[in-house]
Design a protein around this motif. Structure first.
Motif, PDB file in Angstrom:
ATOM      1  N   ASP A   1     -54.262-102.820  48.281  1.00  0.00           N
ATOM      2  CA  ASP A   1     -55.010-103.858  48.988  1.00  0.00           C
ATOM      3  C   ASP A   1     -56.361-104.074  48.319  1.00  0.00           C
ATOM      4  O   ASP A   1     -56.996-103.132  47.814  1.00  0.00           O
ATOM      5  CB  ASP A   1     -55.243-103.458  50.448  1.00  0.00           C
ATOM      6  CG  ASP A   1     -53.955-103.468  51.262  1.00  0.00           C
ATOM      7  OD1 ASP A   1     -52.970-104.073  50.794  1.00  0.00           O
ATOM      8  OD2 ASP A   1     -53.943-102.880  52.360  1.00  0.00           O
TER       9      ASP A   1
ATOM     10  N   PRO B   1     -52.162-113.427  50.824  1.00  0.00           N
ATOM     11  CA  PRO B   1     -52.297-112.046  51.296  1.00  0.00           C
ATOM     12  C   PRO B   1     -52.348-111.998  52.831  1.00  0.00           C
ATOM     13  O   PRO B   1     -52.937-112.872  53.475  1.00  0.00           O
ATOM     14  CB  PRO B   1     -53.624-111.582  50.681  1.00  0.00           C
ATOM     15  CG  PRO B   1     -53.857-112.506  49.532  1.00  0.00           C
ATOM     16  CD  PRO B   1     -53.275-113.812  49.934  1.00  0.00           C
TER      17      PRO B   1
ATOM     18  N   GLU C   1     -58.260-113.132  49.943  1.00  0.00           N
ATOM     19  CA  GLU C   1     -57.738-112.716  51.239  1.00  0.00           C
ATOM     20  C   GLU C   1     -58.035-113.709  52.355  1.00  0.00           C
ATOM     21  O   GLU C   1     -57.379-113.683  53.396  1.00  0.00           O
ATOM     22  CB  GLU C   1     -58.313-111.338  51.599  1.00  0.00           C
ATOM     23  CG  GLU C   1     -57.783-110.221  50.696  1.00  0.00           C
ATOM     24  CD  GLU C   1     -58.276-108.847  51.106  1.00  0.00           C
ATOM     25  OE1 GLU C   1     -59.201-108.785  51.954  1.00  0.00           O
ATOM     26  OE2 GLU C   1     -57.733-107.854  50.593  1.00  0.00           O
TER      27      GLU C   1
ATOM     28  N   THR D   1     -53.690-109.500  54.652  1.00  0.00           N
ATOM     29  CA  THR D   1     -54.685-108.539  55.144  1.00  0.00           C
ATOM     30  C   THR D   1     -55.435-109.070  56.357  1.00  0.00           C
ATOM     31  O   THR D   1     -55.621-108.355  57.359  1.00  0.00           O
ATOM     32  CB  THR D   1     -55.698-108.210  54.028  1.00  0.00           C
ATOM     33  OG1 THR D   1     -54.981-107.765  52.866  1.00  0.00           O
ATOM     34  CG2 THR D   1     -56.659-107.126  54.480  1.00  0.00           C
TER      35      THR D   1
END
Length: 766
Positions: free
Chosen positions: A747, A336, A299, A338
């Protein structure tokens, strides 16, 4: 215009190799790879000796120097500059296309004609393959070589012919990089894609940012075994390394001397954890995540702020000084969002630029870096994720997640390079043999690579022109040393070279296999660790109105197969395989290939066929399996053969990406059944999730429900989940199985936000 090879179509092509003599009139098969577009064999032969004159001007400096050094380093022959009746000459011909050549061997001379030194260099590689393999190891002892008179007209069908190498997961020395480049040159490939930065290690010296060498190039330890092995275990050993700028210059020059362009890859915005470990301010949290010590997608990615862009521009400035290539690869894959979703500055930037979401923020990131590189006279290449949120204006797309990205990009007028996992990921297993070394997963045998068509379906003739070519990818998570890289790359890279060079009408897999058998002698002399699966046996089960049959086949059809059915090891006294075996009850078969001297030359093939009540019956699927993991098709789910316990990519497992699946089995007549069982693969590290909802219904001949069960799964051991439904002496005709795909990966997990894979094995009806 390339002429049609009439003699070759008649199967009488001959090449004189391995040091022919005047009396060597026995025809030999062609050994050239990739196969030339046109060849005409003529009477006579040409002799190369120390009396042979080499004639070439500066225009053909690289190609003529390569030929001279190859002959003189490989033998006692010394080509001379004095006038001689025996000569090898290089001639300019403006009518030949850029990478094409014309090679003419007659009794008095060899003439290499080309418009460019690149074309002449490829002619030299063809001529090289007509010389004895002993030249490769510099052990040829004779003082002359006789070559069959012939003409070859040749040119590639694709302009981009490449191989990739990831040095981020595992680091390889300069000497090996050069050896790898040498192999690409022999195969007439023209691009080396050098993947230099990763989560697990930064591999290129950047003088302005020394922590990239001091910190980002090293990880504390490395994962042992496969990512899916839980709990994770590590070796406790610090690992790393990087290439100095002087070493990079040396490799780029080495490749250039072989007409190979080196394209560097500097990953952004994802796969950047190692860089962030060195400079935490580049991430969104400001925290140091450490250099990754296991594989996957992380991430911590670059935060799109001004200091990040300044950092990357500084890095690219140094990279551009080292690599003269038109293209710079900027990655763009597996990033990602996030961190961006929870980053105030990222959300402010989205609002400021009027962007829709984080996907458009990635497009903004890529477009900004493209503009910078364009201002320096360079172009970008990115993995197909750069299509998400809008494609940067001048970008070239590498399509790896299938062909959809390629089709979308080509239809938008963007250049495309094909690297789909289905045919170009050479980190996948290449054999179903249980003794194969550990790999990431999947299954990509040699024959499948050879039958790859780089032009995707769905493109018009005009759109197809945007497909530049293809490349094979070598991701090295499970390749700790050079020998393992070679094992995974070859011979699949050899097959790909012919796909990209030779037009389809001049390609034939059986002919390729014969040439590959000879070519491997050259590879042996070059000390390349080739994965030789040419003699491995494959088994296929087939059903028709006459019953169920099992067929055996090896890649090389020139050697016999012997087999047993009693569990013993096969030998020359066992049954000789001549036709498909009729199967009416459970069968254990072991088989092996033997050469003309009675020596076993293949590993032992072993297959167990368990005949149950659904074998050979009719089956329907609500959706087709993925083309990447189509196994033996729907019939493979009821063919009596279980898939591998260790791998999901063999010919028995069927994979479905994101789809719910309904299966209907028709037993043909009312049949008493007691149990229905199957199993699912469960490897979340590879985006594979066993289903959570499964409904099994048993129906009569009118398709009325006799029973319906919401089934649960039991632990089947490592990466396996078992399904078993008992129905107790039920007279039924149909079995209906409704499988709900897991859905979107959550996630924090590998592949978060992507659809989950579903893999199902043999459905056993008892």
């Amino acid at each position: 215009m390339i002429r049609c090879n009439v003699l070759k179509l008649l199967g009488v092509i001959v090449f004189c190799v391995f040091g022919c003599t005047k009396n060597a009139d026995q025809p030999l098969d062609s050994v050239i790879i990739p196969n030339p577009q046109a060849q005409i064999i003529q009477l006579g032969y040409f002799t190369i000796s120390s009396n042979t004159q080499l004639i070439a001007d500066e225009y053909f400096k690289l190609s003529s120097s390569f030929l001279k050094n190859f002959i003189e380093n490989g033998s006692s022959i010394r080509l001379n500059k004095d006038k001689s009746e025996s000569k090898i000459s290089f001639q300019f011909d403006s009518t030949i296309e850029k990478e094409g050549y014309h090679l003419k061997i007659s009794e008095n001379d060899i003439i290499i004609s080309a418009q460019t030194d690149i074309g002449a260099f490829y002619a030299v590689q063809t001529l090289r393959q007509l010389l004895p393999p002993a030249f490769e190891s510099q052990t040829f002892e004779d003082n002359q070589i006789h070559l069959q008179a012939q003409e070859i007209e040749d040119a590639p069908q694709f302009v981009y012919r490449g191989m990739h190498l990831d040095v981020g997961r595992h680091f390889f020395p300069v000497a090996f990089i050069k050896k790898y480049i040498d192999m690409l040159a022999l195969l007439k490939m023209n691009t080396f894609h050098w993947h230099l930065t990763e989560d697990q290690g930064w591999r290129i010296e950047i003088k302005k940012y020394p922590k990239l060498q001091e910190v980002a190039a090293w990880r504390d330890e490395t994962l042992i075994g496969h990512y899916n092995d839980m709990p994770h275990q590590f070796d406790g050993k610090r690992y790393g390394g990087y290439y100095t700028q002087e070493e990079v210059k040396e490799i780029v020059a080495y490749a250039s001397a072989r007409h190979i362009t080196v394209i560097p890859e500097i990953e952004m915005p994802g796969h950047s954890q190692a860089a962030i470990a060195a400079y935490p301010n580049l991430g969104c949290t400001g925290e140091n995540p450490g250099v990754a010590k296991f594989w996957g997608v992380f991430e911590d990615i670059y935060c799109p702020k001004e200091e990040t862009f300044a950092f990357l521009e500084d890095i690219l400035d140094e990279v551009l000084e080292l690599f003269p290539s038109e293209y710079i690869h900027i990655g763009g894959d597996e990033a990602p969002k996030t961190r961006w979703e929870n980053c105030e500055s990222c959300q402010a930037l989205i609002k400021k630029e009027g962007l829709k979401d984080e996907h458009e923020l990635q497009s903004y990131f890529i477009t900004r870096m493209e503009k910078y590189l364009n201002s320096k006279g360079r172009q970008i290449i990115g993995w197909d994720e750069i299509l998400e949120g809008g494609l940067a204006p001048n970008a070239t797309v590498m399509s790896w997640r299938g062909v959809e990205g390629a089709v979308a990009a080509a239809k938008q007028g963007h250049k495309v390079i094909m690297t789909p996992t289905s045919h170009c990921y050479f980190d996948y297993y290449q054999s179903e043999n249980d003794t194969e070394p550990l790999a990431i997963g999947g299954f990509l045998p040699l024959e499948k690579v050879y039958h790859f068509n780089p032009i995707p379906e769905g493109l018009t003739a005009e759109e197809s022109q945007f497909v530049l070519g293809a490349q094979g990818n070598l991701w090295t998570e499970y390749m700790r040393d050079e020998k393992q890289v070679e094992y995974m790359a070859f011979p699949r890279a050899i097959a790909l070279s012919e796909v990209l060079w030779t037009s389809e009408e001049h390609r034939n897999y059986e002919d390729f296999v014969k040439r590959l058998e000879h070519f491997q002698k050259r590879m042996d002399m070059l000390n390349v660790n080739v994965a030789n699966h040419l003699y491995e046996i494959k088994g296929t089960i087939q059903s028709n109105e006459n019953g169920i049959f099992f067929q055996l086949k090896s890649e090389s059809n020139s050697n016999p197969i012997f087999y047993t059915t009693d569990g013993s090891e096969p030998n020359l006294k066992s049954y000789k395989y001549e036709k498909a075996l009729s199967v009416s009850e459970d069968l254990l078969i072991k088989a092996a290939v033997f050469d003309e001297n009675g020596k076993q030359i293949s590993s032992i093939f072993e297959e167990t066929i368990e005949i149950h009540k659904a074998v050979g019956k009719k089956i329907e699927l609500s959706v087709e399996p993925s083309k990447v993991y189509s196994g033996s098709g729907a019939a493979g789910l009821i063919n009596g053969i279980q898939g591998s316990d260790k791998r999901y990519g063999d010919k028995e497992w069927l994979g479905f990406w994101g789809d719910d699946l309904e299966i209907l089995i028709d037993l043909g007549t009312t049949t008493q059944i007691n149990k229905i069982s199957t199993r699912f693969y469960d490897a979340i590290g590879q985006w594979i999730y066993a289903p959570s909802i499964i409904e099994v219904a048993v129906l009569d001949s009118e398709r009325n429900n006799l029973t319906k069960n919401n089934a649960t799964l039991d632990d089947g051991g490592k990466n396996l989940k078992n399904l078993e439904v008992r129905v107790e002496n039920l007279d039924a005709r149909y079995i209906h199985i409704n499988i709900k795909n897991y859905g979107v990966i959550p996630d924090g997990a590998q592949g978060a936000g992507h659809k989950a894979w579903l893999f199902v094995d043999e459905i056993v009806v008892e």
